[in-house]
Design a protein around this motif. Structure first.
Motif, short mmCIF file in Angstrom:
data_model
loop_
_atom_site.label_atom_id
_atom_site.label_comp_id
_atom_site.label_asym_id
_atom_site.label_seq_id
_atom_site.Cartn_x
_atom_site.Cartn_y
_atom_site.Cartn_z
N VAL A 1 0.84 -1.20 0.00
CA VAL A 1 0.00 0.00 0.00
C VAL A 1 0.87 1.25 0.00
CG1 VAL A 1 -1.60 1.34 1.43
CG2 VAL A 1 -1.99 -1.10 1.08
N LYS A 2 1.93 1.24 0.82
CA LYS A 2 2.82 2.40 0.83
C LYS A 2 3.49 2.59 -0.54
CE LYS A 2 3.87 2.36 5.77
NZ LYS A 2 4.93 2.27 6.80
N PHE A 3 3.87 1.50 -1.15
CA PHE A 3 4.45 1.59 -2.51
C PHE A 3 3.42 2.15 -3.49
CE2 PHE A 3 5.18 -0.38 -6.66
CZ PHE A 3 6.47 0.06 -6.92
N LEU A 4 2.19 1.72 -3.35
CA LEU A 4 1.13 2.17 -4.25
C LEU A 4 0.83 3.65 -4.03
CD1 LEU A 4 -0.69 0.66 -6.33
CD2 LEU A 4 -2.45 0.59 -4.57
N MET A 5 0.78 4.06 -2.77
CA MET A 5 0.47 5.46 -2.47
C MET A 5 1.60 6.39 -2.90
SD MET A 5 -2.59 5.55 -1.25
CE MET A 5 -2.91 4.27 -2.49
N ALA A 6 2.84 5.86 -2.80
CA ALA A 6 3.97 6.69 -3.25
C ALA A 6 3.88 7.00 -4.74
CB ALA A 6 5.28 5.98 -2.92
N ARG A 7 3.37 6.04 -5.51
CA ARG A 7 3.23 6.27 -6.96
C ARG A 7 1.99 7.09 -7.27
NH1 ARG A 7 3.98 7.94 -11.00
NH2 ARG A 7 4.57 6.98 -12.98
N ALA A 8 1.00 7.07 -6.38
CA ALA A 8 -0.26 7.77 -6.66
C ALA A 8 -0.25 9.22 -6.21
CB ALA A 8 -1.41 7.04 -5.96
N LYS A 9 0.89 9.70 -5.69
CA LYS A 9 0.93 11.08 -5.19
C LYS A 9 0.68 12.11 -6.29
CE LYS A 9 3.69 10.71 -0.98
NZ LYS A 9 4.95 11.13 -0.30
N ASP A 10 1.20 11.86 -7.48
CA ASP A 10 1.04 12.82 -8.57
C ASP A 10 -0.20 12.54 -9.41
OD1 ASP A 10 1.90 10.44 -9.51
OD2 ASP A 10 3.51 11.24 -10.78
N GLY A 11 -1.16 11.74 -8.87
CA GLY A 11 -2.38 11.43 -9.60
C GLY A 11 -2.17 10.43 -10.71
N PHE A 12 -1.12 9.65 -10.61
CA PHE A 12 -0.78 8.70 -11.68
C PHE A 12 -1.87 7.66 -11.85
CE2 PHE A 12 1.17 4.59 -12.73
CZ PHE A 12 1.64 4.86 -14.00
N LEU A 13 -2.35 7.12 -10.76
CA LEU A 13 -3.34 6.04 -10.87
C LEU A 13 -4.69 6.55 -11.35
CD1 LEU A 13 -2.53 4.07 -7.58
CD2 LEU A 13 -1.73 3.63 -9.90
N GLU A 14 -5.00 7.79 -11.07
CA GLU A 14 -6.27 8.33 -11.51
C GLU A 14 -6.28 8.61 -13.00
OE1 GLU A 14 -7.10 11.71 -9.20
OE2 GLU A 14 -7.09 10.66 -7.27
N LYS A 15 -5.09 8.71 -13.58
CA LYS A 15 -4.99 9.00 -15.01
C LYS A 15 -4.98 7.76 -15.86
CE LYS A 15 -2.28 13.17 -14.05
NZ LYS A 15 -0.98 13.85 -14.23
N LEU A 16 -5.04 6.58 -15.22
CA LEU A 16 -5.01 5.33 -15.98
C LEU A 16 -6.31 5.17 -16.74
CD1 LEU A 16 -3.51 2.87 -13.34
CD2 LEU A 16 -2.30 4.08 -15.16
N ASN A 17 -6.21 4.62 -17.93
CA ASN A 17 -7.43 4.31 -18.66
C ASN A 17 -8.04 3.02 -18.11
OD1 ASN A 17 -6.03 2.09 -19.80
ND2 ASN A 17 -5.20 3.41 -21.43
#
Length: 976
Positions: free
Chosen positions: A614-630
């Protein structure tokens, strides 16, 4: 014993009828004194006639005489013959009636008369006469008593002249006070001037003492004369006693000689054998004791050797056994006085070494390369460490393993990121130093591969942890099982103890007497119940002490009979054989709690992996990366995370909610973005829709066909074909033609995207259902605003909303209604039973759509109704026939049919025209009533009939309406 009676003061009579006769000797007559009753008299000689007139303390001490009779004074004074006193006494206690009561004579007692005493009188009369004669011969008892009393008084008077000091029992002249009292002149000196006077005093004192001596000698002689018979009788008895003692001494001497011979022949050799046997046993015991001391002396070097090979359990067993031997077998040995404390310190050192060793093992086990290998690292070493820690009650050792798991999980992610970054040339590690920043520079495929690698590493990591913890738990359960078996064995022994009570009593007796069992029994003579015990405590009588193999005493080893640790062999799931000792004093509650804690540690391992992910996932999601996925990328990510979650649940047996919660959070964001994008897209499509029939591309037809086959999913993109299929005019759904607009085709695709997203991400089913309901409601309301509400006139710029627009809108709504039950079934299969209440949204949507369709149909009827009202209000019954009004009506009806026939099904078209026809008949009937035209067969009636026939012919001539029942007779008023 017989004695002479010549010295008896009472001579025996020679006549047979006389009892006693006085001695006529002159010497005896002058001293007629009988022996006193308080000294030892003569013993009876066996002659019944030799009777004495006074009791004998020796002979008569057990026989009752008249001297034994005693009467107390109250018994003499209370005369029972006094009736008054008797009456007073008894009536006081028992009442007045007691004196007057007569006692009935007993029937069992005979009547005694004087005849009963006749025989007795005849027998006693001669004896009485003889007694009277003896009374005349013998001295009167009163005279004898007076003489005896006079003599006794005279002797007492003479003895009173003697000073009392000579009568004291502690009289001794050695005492100075006694000497001065007896010789008061001892302080005079013969050398003085008064020698003659002193000599006279000395002579006087001497005469005085001589007089005292004479008095004493006379009294002694008198007493001897009184006891002469007893004296001579004692002397005679002494001679007989000496003869008897001499014979007894000879018999004793002979018996001793015989016993001495028996001792030499029969006992001396056997006793010597026993003595030598005891000596030999004592020597063996001493030898075994020395050998045991030598073994104990080697304890510390042996422990050091065991510790060098990490044999902690063996070292602890050796220390425990040595401690027990020191307390039981070697207690009090001066040379071992410090060994116990040294072993205690060594045991504490071993505790620290085991903790450090287990920490090292955990670090090595968790940090080894994470290949596809779940073998346990050095299982024997692990088992030995766990047994040692359990033996020392270090039950929190699993916490060390838990701490190492946390550190290892951090290192796994860090190492995976470093390895992945090093393979990407676009990332300059010298410029971007932090790993988190380096990771954020990855694109989705690179980051996805990194996450996939991390999940695979974590899966292997958890499998290794599970294998190690299962081994530890198996050791704990083996110890628990051993405890249960020991309790069952103790219960069995306790039940059998009653049967062996006899043997136990014998053994207890021998132990109480200070003997060893080996001293009383041979090995072959031991009772059956004590065979096992004796084999541990005894040595064979035939064993040789010169050989160590012949010594079977427990003292020769550190496993004594009292401290011997029974062990049993057990095998771990990994095939490691273990020896479980009985000295693990752990309760079942402690072991079960430890096993549960170890299992909980496995759950914690799963939680740790999920938390780090989860920490690894949240670290990548800080810049909105996961929300921009198709959609495809997020679905791929979701599937990967779901697969990892299922793998960890399968390995650890429990759900971990942290990663699932993070996935749900990202899924909610994805759903919001997914829904907003599609709602915005649908809004743009509706705002640009001109509500004209659109061609149906082949891919949409394939999409609909796949849904008809029961698969609600988007078809895979097929490779381009040289010959492209032409678009169709209608959309064929289960054999029915649907004329649609382009927006509805895209809406169907959007709906299928919602359904497929639910299949890919089951956790968002409820959210997707809510969003899809909102989308369908939005389409219904917006299309109603644009078509029925004529909003398309301003939005798109249409000139008017035609019947064709209305029919096309109705048919599009019907197409959506056709798919609502399929969508509902799709969601129902993926919802929990407690979530079925959410399906009511589809029921509400279906009702709204049907209401919308009904409103469109009503709108089409209303259009024609207004036309009928306008045309028929100007209708006049006159020639020519058909009239212009009816021509215009038929023309409008033909236009209506032409606009909707290709769009709506034939059944709906017929129902629509039936409703239009009903409106037409109503307006015509009203106008005829206004014109007073009745069905009377007149000219006006004929003209109306001709127009109606024209209308009916034209309407039934339309395609699909030939069989329509118009029932035009209803235009005429019925006659009352």
């Amino acid at each position: 014993m017989a004695s002479s009676h010549s010295s008896s003061p009472v001579p025996q009579s020679k006549s047979s009828d006389a009892f006693f006769k006085k001695e006529m000797d002159a010497t005896k007559r002058c001293c007629p004194v009988q022996s006193l009753p308080d000294v030892c008299p003569k013993e009876p000689t066996g002659n019944p006639n030799n009777l004495h007139d006074s009791p004998s303390l020796v002979v008569d001490q057990q026989r009752w005489t008249i001297y034994h009779s005693k009467v107390n004074l109250p018994a003499v004074l209370n005369d029972p013959r006094l009736a008054k006193r008797e009456s007073d006494f008894f009536t006081k206690t028992w009442g007045v009636d007691f004196v007057d009561t007569e006692v009935t004579p007993s029937f069992y007692l005979p009547q005694i008369t004087k005849e009963h005493f006749a025989s007795y009188q005849q027998e006693i009369t001669p004896r009485e006469k003889a007694h009277e004669r003896c009374k005349n011969i013998c001295t009167s008892k009163d005279t004898f008593d007076r003489t005896l009393l006079h003599t006794h008084d005279k002797s007492r008077t003479d003895l009173e002249q003697v000073p009392k000091i000579f009568m004291k029992p502690d009289f001794a002249l050695e005492d100075s006070l006694t000497f001065n009292a007896v010789l008061p002149w001892s302080h005079f000196s013969t050398a003085g001037g008064k020698g003659n006077r002193d000599a006279a005093s000395s002579k006087l004192l001497q005469e005085k003492l001589s007089h005292y001596l004479d008095i004493v000698e006379v009294n002694i002689a008198h007493q001897i004369s009184l006891r002469s018979e007893a004296f001579f009788h004692a002397m005679t008895s002494q001679h007989e006693l000496q003869d008897y003692l001499r014979k007894t001494s000879q018999a004793v001497k002979l018996l001793r000689e015989k016993i001495s011979k028996i001792d030499k022949v029969m006992c001396e050799g056997s006793l010597r054998v026993l003595r030598l046997s005891l000596t030999r046993n004592n020597c063996i015991k001493a030898y075994n004791k020395l050998k045991l001391m030598a073994t104990v002396h080697q304890t510390q070097p042996t422990v050091q050797l065991l510790l060098s090979t990490s044999e902690f359990v063996g070292a602890l067993d050796l220390i425990a056994t040595t401690q027990e031997v020191l307390q039981q077998e070697l207690q009090g040995i001066h040379s071992f006085r410090h060994l116990g404390s040294q072993l205690c310190e060594l045991e504490k050192l071993i505790d620290k070494m085991m903790i450090a060793e287990f920490s090292t093992y955990a670090r090595n086990d968790l940090n080894r390369p994470l290949e596809d290998d779940c073998q346990i690292l050095e299982e024997e070493r692990l088992v030995s460490l766990v047994f040692g820690l359990l033996k020392q009650r270090k039950l929190n050792f699993y916490e060390i393993y838990g701490d190492e798991m946390i550190n290892t999980a951090k290192n796994i992610i860090k190492q995976c990121v470093v390895n992945t970054v090093s393979q990407i040339e676009e990332i300059d590690t010298e410029v971007v130093v932090k790993l988190a920043d380096q990771m954020r520079m990855m694109n989705f495929p690179q980051w996805f591969d990194l996450l996939k690698n991390i999940f695979s590493k974590f899966t292997i990591f958890l499998k290794r942890i599970k294998a190690t913890l299962n081994t530890i738990r198996s050791v704990v359960f083996l110890v628990l099982d051993k405890n249960q078996k020991n309790r069952d064995l103790e219960d069995t022994l306790h039940k059998n103890s009653a049967k062996e009570s006899t043997v136990d009593t014998e053994v207890a007796y021998l132990t109480h007497e200070g003997m060893f069992i080996s001293d009383a029994f041979g090995d072959g003579e031991l009772p059956a119940g004590t065979g096992d015990t004796a084999s541990q405590r005894n040595t064979s009588p035939n064993s040789e002490p010169c050989s160590s193999d012949s010594v079977s005493e427990p003292e020769c080893t550190t496993d004594s009979s009292s401290s011997k640790e029974h062990t049993s062999s057990s095998i771990t799931p990994g095939g490691v054989e273990m020896m479980i000792s009985d000295d693990m004093k752990l309760t079942d509650l402690e072991l079960v709690r430890l096993a549960n804690n170890i299992q909980e540690l496995l759950y914690n391992a799963s939680d740790i992996c999920h938390d780090r992910s989860v920490k690894f996932l949240m670290a990548r999601a800080k810049d909105g990366f996961l929300e921009k996925l198709n959609s495809n990328e997020f679905v791929t990510l979701s599937r990967l995370m779901e697969g990892f979650i299922l793998d960890t649940e399968q390995i650890c047996g429990r759900k971990s909610m942290s990663l699932r919660g993070a996935l749900q959070s990202q899924a909610n964001r994805f759903v919001n973005r997914f829904h907003e994008e599609r709602k915005t897209k649908l809004s743009l499509l509706l705002d640009n829709e001109r509500w004209k029939q659109a061609e149906v591309p082949a891919e949409f037809q394939d999409l609909v066909d796949s849904v008809s086959d029961g698969r609600i999913s988007l078809p895979e993109k097929k490779p381009t074909v040289t010959e492209e299929r032409k678009p169709a005019e209608f959309l064929i759904v289960e054999g029915q033609k649907y004329a649609t607009v382009g927006t509805v085709l895209l809406l169907i695709r959007i709906i299928l995207e919602y359904c497929q997203c639910v299949d890919n991400i089951p956790s968002i089913t409820t959210d997707m259902l809510t969003r899809l309901s909102d989308l369908l409601k939005y389409f219904n309301s917006r299309s109603c605003q644009l078509v029925l509400g004529a909003g398309a006139l301003q939005v798109v710029g249409l000139k008017t909303i035609t019947t064709k627009n209305l029919a096309l809108s109705s048919r599009c709504l019907q197409l959506i209604v056709h798919y609502i039950p399929i969508i509902r079934a799709h969601f129902e299969a993926r919802l929990q039973p407690k979530q079925f209440s959410m399906l009511r949204h589809f029921d509400h949507i279906t009702k709204d759509y049907h209401d919308h369709i009904a409103e469109i149909s009503a709108k089409l009827v209303a259009i024609m109704d207004s036309l009928f009202d306008k045309l028929l209000s100007k209708y006049e019954v006159k020639a020519p026939v058909p009239s212009t009004c009816f021509r215009n009506i038929c023309k409008q009806m033909a236009k209506m049919h032409e606009a909707i026939y290709d769009l709506l099904p034939e059944e709906q078209t017929q129902m629509l025209f039936l409703r239009i026809n009903a409106s037409y008949k109503l307006h015509l009937k009203r106008q005829l009533a206004h014109l007073n035209v009745v069905n009377d067969g007149g000219p006006l009636n004929g003209l109306v009939t001709s127009d109606v026939a024209f209308y009916t012919g034209n309407l039934q001539a339309l395609k699909g309406l030939n069989n329509l029942d118009l029932n035009m007779a209803e235009i005429w008023e019925q006659k009352r």
